[in-house]
Motif scaffolding. Structure first.
Motif, short mmCIF file in Angstrom:
data_model
loop_
_atom_site.label_atom_id
_atom_site.label_comp_id
_atom_site.label_asym_id
_atom_site.label_seq_id
_atom_site.Cartn_x
_atom_site.Cartn_y
_atom_site.Cartn_z
N ILE A 282 67.65 36.60 40.89
CA ILE A 282 68.51 36.32 42.05
C ILE A 282 68.69 37.56 42.90
O ILE A 282 68.60 37.53 44.13
N THR A 283 68.92 38.68 42.22
CA THR A 283 69.13 39.93 42.96
C THR A 283 67.88 40.32 43.74
O THR A 283 67.94 40.72 44.91
N THR A 284 66.73 40.16 43.10
CA THR A 284 65.47 40.51 43.76
C THR A 284 65.23 39.64 45.00
O THR A 284 64.85 40.13 46.08
N ILE A 285 65.48 38.32 44.86
CA ILE A 285 65.29 37.41 46.00
C ILE A 285 66.23 37.75 47.15
O ILE A 285 65.84 37.76 48.33
N SER A 286 67.49 38.06 46.80
CA SER A 286 68.47 38.39 47.82
C SER A 286 68.07 39.65 48.58
O SER A 286 68.16 39.72 49.81
N VAL A 287 67.62 40.66 47.83
CA VAL A 287 67.21 41.91 48.47
C VAL A 287 66.03 41.68 49.40
O VAL A 287 65.98 42.19 50.54
N ILE A 288 65.06 40.90 48.94
CA ILE A 288 63.88 40.63 49.77
C ILE A 288 64.28 39.89 51.05
O ILE A 288 63.80 40.18 52.16
N THR A 289 65.19 38.89 50.92
CA THR A 289 65.65 38.13 52.09
C THR A 289 66.34 39.02 53.11
O THR A 289 66.09 38.95 54.32
N ILE A 290 67.24 39.91 52.61
CA ILE A 290 67.97 40.80 53.52
C ILE A 290 67.01 41.75 54.22
O ILE A 290 67.11 41.99 55.43
N VAL A 291 66.04 42.30 53.47
CA VAL A 291 65.07 43.21 54.08
C VAL A 291 64.26 42.50 55.15
O VAL A 291 64.01 43.04 56.25
N CYS A 292 63.86 41.27 54.87
CA CYS A 292 63.08 40.51 55.86
C CYS A 292 63.89 40.24 57.13
O CYS A 292 63.37 40.36 58.26
N MET A 293 65.17 39.90 56.96
CA MET A 293 66.03 39.62 58.12
C MET A 293 66.22 40.88 58.95
O MET A 293 66.15 40.85 60.19
N LEU A 294 66.46 42.01 58.29
CA LEU A 294 66.64 43.26 59.02
C LEU A 294 65.37 43.62 59.78
O LEU A 294 65.41 44.07 60.94
N PHE A 295 64.24 43.43 59.12
CA PHE A 295 62.97 43.73 59.77
C PHE A 295 62.77 42.86 61.00
O PHE A 295 62.31 43.30 62.07
N PHE A 296 63.18 41.58 60.90
CA PHE A 296 63.01 40.65 62.02
C PHE A 296 63.88 41.03 63.20
O PHE A 296 63.44 41.07 64.35
N PHE A 297 65.15 41.36 62.92
CA PHE A 297 66.06 41.74 64.01
C PHE A 297 65.61 43.03 64.68
O PHE A 297 65.68 43.16 65.91
N LEU A 298 65.15 43.99 63.90
CA LEU A 298 64.65 45.23 64.49
C LEU A 298 63.42 44.98 65.36
O LEU A 298 63.24 45.57 66.42
N TRP A 299 62.60 44.10 64.91
CA TRP A 299 61.40 43.78 65.69
C TRP A 299 61.76 43.11 67.01
O TRP A 299 61.18 43.39 68.06
N ARG A 300 62.77 42.23 67.01
CA ARG A 300 63.21 41.55 68.22
C ARG A 300 63.78 42.52 69.23
O ARG A 300 63.56 42.39 70.43
N ARG A 301 64.52 43.52 68.69
CA ARG A 301 65.11 44.49 69.61
C ARG A 301 64.05 45.38 70.22
O ARG A 301 64.17 45.80 71.38
#
Length: 322
Positions: A282-301
């Motif tokens: 669960i912890t691994t999945i959560s970390v991967i999800t958060i990293v992906c979301m941060l990467f997406f938002f940074l890319w949009r900006r």
């Protein structure tokens, strides 16, 4: 003893009648034959030569020693005490005897080897008697007397010496739990068997003692002691006492029992792995999800979305006005 007189080369016998069948003379050299030699024939024999010539008489004597050796019979050993000796208390006396034999020489063997020099071992002048002062454990074994002379040699039957001794080297062992010198660490809820042993003859009697608040209490007798770790406190002190009823000697050893939750190492590792694995996923999945979301938002900006241009006729007209 006057055996014979010669006159003009002819012997004149001068022996008692009872000696005629025992001794035989063989002239002309006057040799003497002793028939059926017996131990009573042992001794000195003298030959006397008398030479007479006219009025002159010459006498000459010669003495020889005849030694008779009678073969020894099989020796026997008598031991005191006959049963067993108590260590550091009893002396042991062994006497060797033969029914017949002359000029007998005695020798003692212990365990098949000659007895070494020892201040506790005393021999009679002829070595026929052996005295062991204050018997020890090391004196246990088989003793043989060897009787011999110039013509024979015989061995006695082994005489077994038994010595009561001990207790020595008292110790406590257990097949369950961890042992560090005199401390045993056992698992909570286990039933633990302790064994007390010592080198002793005859076997010891054992007593187990529990020490509580500087008080001692005998809880069991015999070489074995069973403890249910679920029924005792975390730390317990015990004592094993060994007593020899014959030597009247005793010894004791103390040990400590510590109750702990040891468990099985492999089982604990498996349980730990099985309990941690879901949380890790669960912890691994959560970390991967958060990293992906941060990467997406940074890319949009960094890469905003561009809209299509509207072709305004007025503006287009301006583009073509000269």
């Amino acid at each position: 003893m006057h055996l014979v007189t010669f006159r003009d080369s002819f012997p004149i016998h001068d022996m008692a009648m009872e000696s005629i069948n025992k001794f035989s003379l063989h002239p002309p050299n006057a040799s003497l034959l002793i028939n059926k030699l017996e131990d009573s024939d042992d001794g000195e024999y003298t030959i006397q030569i008398n030479v007479k010539y006219k009025e002159l008489v010459k006498t000459q004597n010669q003495t020889i020693r005849v030694t008779v050796n009678v073969p020894v019979s099989k020796p026997t050993v008598h031991m005191e005490p006959a049963s067993a000796a108590v260590e550091d208390v009893d002396n042991v006396t062994m006497t060797c005897s033969v029914e017949y034999g002359t000029r007998v020489v005695y020798q003692w063997l212990h365990g098949g080897s000659p007895i070494p020099s020892n201040p506790r071992y005393t021999f009679s002048a002829d070595h026929r008697k052996l005295v062991i002062s204050l018997a020890k454990k090391g004196d246990i074994g088989k003793y043989i007397c060897v009787a011999s002379n110039l013509v024979s040699k015989m061995w006695s039957e082994p005489a077994q010496l038994n010595v009561f001794y001990g207790p020595y080297h008292l110790k406590v062992n257990s097949d369950i739990g961890l042992q560090t010198r005199q401390v045993f660490t056992v698992n909570a809820g286990e039933t633990v068997l302790f064994h007390c042993s010592a080198d002793s003859n005859p076997p010891n009697t054992y007593a187990w003692i529990h020490k509580v608040n500087n008080m001692t209490k005998e809880i069991m007798t015999g070489p074995h002691f069973i403890v249910n770790s679920g029924e005792i406190t975390l730390t317990n002190e015990y004592m094993c006492c060994a007593y020899n009823n014959i030597t009247k000697k005793q010894d004791e050893t103390q040990f400590t029992v510590i109750v702990a939750n040891l468990g099985n190492g492999k089982e604990k590792l498996a349980q730990k792995a099985s309990s941690v694995s879901p949380l890790a996923v669960i912890t691994t999945i959560s970390v991967i999800t958060i990293v992906c979301m941060l990467f997406f938002f940074l890319w949009r900006r960094c890469h905003p979305k561009k809209g299509r241009k509207t072709r305004n006729p007025a503006i287009m007209g301006n583009w073509y006005t000269f």
